[in-house]
Write an enzyme that holds these catalytic residues in place. Structure first.
Site, mmCIF file in Angstrom:
data_model
loop_
_atom_site.group_PDB
_atom_site.id
_atom_site.type_symbol
_atom_site.label_atom_id
_atom_site.label_comp_id
_atom_site.label_asym_id
_atom_site.label_seq_id
_atom_site.Cartn_x
_atom_site.Cartn_y
_atom_site.Cartn_z
ATOM 1 N N ILE A 1 -2.782 42.431 54.424
ATOM 2 C CA ILE A 1 -1.949 42.302 53.219
ATOM 3 C C ILE A 1 -2.793 41.867 52.013
ATOM 4 O O ILE A 1 -2.693 42.440 50.920
ATOM 5 C CB ILE A 1 -0.799 41.293 53.453
ATOM 6 N N SER B 1 9.305 39.583 54.768
ATOM 7 C CA SER B 1 8.523 40.470 55.633
ATOM 8 C C SER B 1 8.739 41.937 55.282
ATOM 9 O O SER B 1 9.633 42.299 54.527
ATOM 10 C CB SER B 1 8.945 40.240 57.090
ATOM 11 N N CYS B 2 7.930 42.773 55.904
ATOM 12 C CA CYS B 2 8.026 44.221 55.681
ATOM 13 C C CYS B 2 9.431 44.732 56.028
ATOM 14 O O CYS B 2 10.035 45.498 55.260
ATOM 15 C CB CYS B 2 6.983 44.944 56.515
ATOM 16 N N ARG C 1 6.689 48.760 65.323
ATOM 17 C CA ARG C 1 5.354 49.103 65.843
ATOM 18 C C ARG C 1 4.814 47.893 66.626
ATOM 19 O O ARG C 1 5.045 46.747 66.249
ATOM 20 C CB ARG C 1 4.403 49.526 64.706
ATOM 21 N N HIS D 1 15.547 39.227 62.267
ATOM 22 C CA HIS D 1 15.594 39.977 61.002
ATOM 23 C C HIS D 1 16.892 39.755 60.227
ATOM 24 O O HIS D 1 16.878 39.662 58.996
ATOM 25 C CB HIS D 1 15.382 41.470 61.281
ATOM 26 N N GLY D 2 18.023 39.697 60.966
ATOM 27 C CA GLY D 2 19.308 39.489 60.274
ATOM 28 C C GLY D 2 19.317 38.171 59.498
ATOM 29 O O GLY D 2 19.541 38.155 58.286
ATOM 30 N N HIS E 1 7.363 51.181 61.126
ATOM 31 C CA HIS E 1 8.604 50.817 61.817
ATOM 32 C C HIS E 1 9.663 51.888 61.487
ATOM 33 O O HIS E 1 9.592 52.540 60.439
ATOM 34 C CB HIS E 1 9.186 49.501 61.290
HETATM 35 P P1 NAD Z 1 -4.363 39.573 58.889
HETATM 36 O O1 NAD Z 1 -4.724 38.880 60.134
HETATM 37 O O2 NAD Z 1 -4.599 41.038 58.788
HETATM 38 O O3 NAD Z 1 -5.090 38.888 57.648
HETATM 39 C C1 NAD Z 1 -5.159 37.513 57.482
HETATM 40 C C2 NAD Z 1 -6.522 37.152 56.910
HETATM 41 O O4 NAD Z 1 -6.571 35.756 56.655
HETATM 42 C C3 NAD Z 1 -7.667 37.473 57.880
HETATM 43 O O5 NAD Z 1 -8.717 38.082 57.136
HETATM 44 C C4 NAD Z 1 -8.093 36.093 58.404
HETATM 45 O O6 NAD Z 1 -9.473 36.044 58.715
HETATM 46 C C5 NAD Z 1 -7.806 35.244 57.187
HETATM 47 N N1 NAD Z 1 -7.621 33.807 57.463
HETATM 48 C C6 NAD Z 1 -7.324 33.172 58.627
HETATM 49 N N2 NAD Z 1 -7.240 31.842 58.438
HETATM 50 C C7 NAD Z 1 -7.474 31.621 57.132
HETATM 51 C C8 NAD Z 1 -7.542 30.459 56.320
HETATM 52 N N3 NAD Z 1 -7.312 29.247 56.804
HETATM 53 N N4 NAD Z 1 -7.818 30.604 54.994
HETATM 54 C C9 NAD Z 1 -8.043 31.833 54.450
HETATM 55 N N5 NAD Z 1 -8.015 32.978 55.186
HETATM 56 C C10 NAD Z 1 -7.729 32.865 56.497
HETATM 57 O O7 NAD Z 1 -2.830 39.227 58.631
HETATM 58 P P2 NAD Z 1 -1.809 40.073 57.769
HETATM 59 O O8 NAD Z 1 -1.252 41.160 58.614
HETATM 60 O O9 NAD Z 1 -2.409 40.425 56.451
HETATM 61 O O10 NAD Z 1 -0.641 39.017 57.596
HETATM 62 C C11 NAD Z 1 -0.677 38.032 56.592
HETATM 63 C C12 NAD Z 1 0.735 37.563 56.326
HETATM 64 O O11 NAD Z 1 1.486 38.672 55.863
HETATM 65 C C13 NAD Z 1 1.495 37.006 57.542
HETATM 66 O O12 NAD Z 1 2.411 36.033 57.105
HETATM 67 C C14 NAD Z 1 2.255 38.225 58.019
HETATM 68 O O13 NAD Z 1 3.402 37.893 58.779
HETATM 69 C C15 NAD Z 1 2.624 38.854 56.702
HETATM 70 N N6 NAD Z 1 2.926 40.283 56.784
HETATM 71 C C16 NAD Z 1 2.176 41.102 57.566
HETATM 72 C C17 NAD Z 1 2.525 42.436 57.649
HETATM 73 C C18 NAD Z 1 1.772 43.381 58.537
HETATM 74 O O14 NAD Z 1 2.377 44.294 59.073
HETATM 75 N N7 NAD Z 1 0.490 43.242 58.713
HETATM 76 C C19 NAD Z 1 3.607 42.944 56.911
HETATM 77 C C20 NAD Z 1 4.310 42.086 56.053
HETATM 78 C C21 NAD Z 1 3.964 40.737 56.010
#
Ligand code: NAD
Length: 344
Positions: free
Chosen positions: A12, A139-140, A168, A194-195, A220
């Site tokens: 993200i 969230s997504c 997914r 989700h709800g 998804h």
């Molecule tokens: P990710 O694991 O791909 O990325 C997270 C990044 O943060 C990684 O590069 C990791 O090394 C880094 N990190 C870990 N600890 C850290 C710290 N203390 N300080 C700084 N960086 C740190 O995760 P993501 O998929 O990007 O998810 C991030 C957030 O977004 C989560 O809350 C997730 O639920 C949400 N989200 C994810 C998705 C998805 O499908 N990937 C969709 C919507 C929301």
């Protein structure tokens, strides 16, 4: 100019950094990483200043030949807003640091709603986060549902939403989640989370959700049933309503997009960065009315639909623009103005 720091440069975070950089009224101060990996290298190549998220690990960056601009605390101090895109749970831990520096921050959907002042979706509740210190971009899946529910509710009223989310199993790079070959009711109890999460955006909405996980990585798919209070004469009215919405791609039958693989292929062909699909993808021919009940299928690209929402949330909490102006500006700068099919 709004100066934005990005803490957590993964799936993200790296997308948000690019989207923020594209905005005419925003500037990326830098991005924070815990360790030097391929994403740190990408950040450097893109010219983002890199900050160390964990001070003790700074020597590892030096060993990899990567220059650092400072520590994450400095990034937070220099930013007007921080987008925290760390793994679930870490954002809430970082909240104290943001409060200490008096820097408003956006957390992501993996955080608990109780960790923040307000939850956000641009289409549904843009005005509710003005002057908040900590905002959660939902969230997504909740983003995808909120974009759909908001216009339906305004146009027809909603008695009840029932949705099954076929999710997914992991993102394409999450090798640790596989290999798998199964179909899991997840959770097996009802409702799925989700709800209640959608209720952080629409507190009084009646909604039941069921979740499944499947061995797929691309997107998804939601199977949606909405009982409308005042349904239109036929399904074409709903289709026109959704076609008129931003970030909503009602896919015409003739495109032959029979699944998420084809949608992602179209995103690649269209030259979208990282083949991202920022819009809800609603199968046009699935939009059906049976009495008061509306049915449809939509696909949601988990890695990217929240990205324009993060950009809007920055303007919403700083008061930089109203909803319509912000969404238009965000979409224009990201290249989200045209639907995925150029000749639609
Ligand atoms: P990710 O694991 O791909 O990325 C997270 C990044 O943060 C990684 O590069 C990791 O090394 C880094 N990190 C870990 N600890 C850290 C710290 N203390 N300080 C700084 N960086 C740190 O995760 P993501 O998929 O990007 O998810 C991030 C957030 O977004 C989560 O809350 C997730 O639920 C949400 N989200 C994810 C998705 C998805 O499908 N990937 C969709 C919507 C929301």
């Amino acid at each position: 100019m709004i100066h934005v720091g990005v803490n957590g440069y993964g799936t993200i975070g790296k997308r948000v950094a690019d989207a923020v950089r594209a905005q005419p009224d925003m500037e990326v101060v830098g991005v924070a990483k815990t360790r030097p990996n391929f994403e740190a290298s990408t950040a450097v190549e893109k010219g983002f200043d890199l900050y160390a998220a964990v001070a003790e690990r700074k020597p590892r960056f030096a060993e990899a030949g990567i220059d650092l601009a400072g520590d994450v605390e400095e990034l937070v101090a220099e930013s007007d807003v921080v987008v925290d895109a760390c793994p679930s749970g870490i954002g809430a831990e970082n909240a104290a640091m943001y409060r200490e520096h008096d820097t408003p921050a956006l957390l992501q959907g993996g955080e608990d709603a109780t960790a923040v002042d307000a939850s956000f979706n641009a289409r549904a509740n843009y005005d509710s986060v003005a002057d908040a210190d900590l905002v959660r971009v939902v969230s997504c899946n909740t983003t995808g549902l909120s974009r759909l529910i908001a216009p339906l509710r305004e146009a027809y009223g909603i008695e009840k939403v029932r949705t099954t989310l076929v999710r997914r199993g992991g993102d394409p790079a999450q090798a640790g989640r596989g290999p798998i070959n199964d179909i899991l009711p997840d959770p097996v109890t009802l409702p799925s989370h989700h709800g209640p999460d959608v209720n952080t955006i629409f507190p009084d909405l009646a909604i039941d959700t069921l979740g499944l996980k499947v061995p797929a990585t691309l997107m998804h798919v939601h199977s949606v049933n909405v009982t409308l209070e005042d349904p239109p004469a036929d399904a074409d009215d709903v289709r026109s309503l959704l076609e008129g919405e931003r970030r909503m791609f009602v896919m015409p039958e003739w495109l032959g997009l029979d699944g998420t693989g084809a949608i992602k292929e179209l995103a690649q062909d269209s030259g979208r960065p990282r083949a991202d699909v920022w819009e809800n993808c609603v199968w046009g021919e699935s939009i059906t009315l049976e009495g008061d009940d509306l049915y449809l299928f939509q696909a949601i690209h988990q890695e990217s639909d929240v990205v324009p929402e993060n950009v809007d949330a920055i303007r919403a909490l700083t008061g930089a623009a109203d909803r319509k102006e912000s969404m238009a500006k965000t979409d224009e700068a990201m290249g989200l103005v045209e639907p995925l099919s150029p000749s639609r």
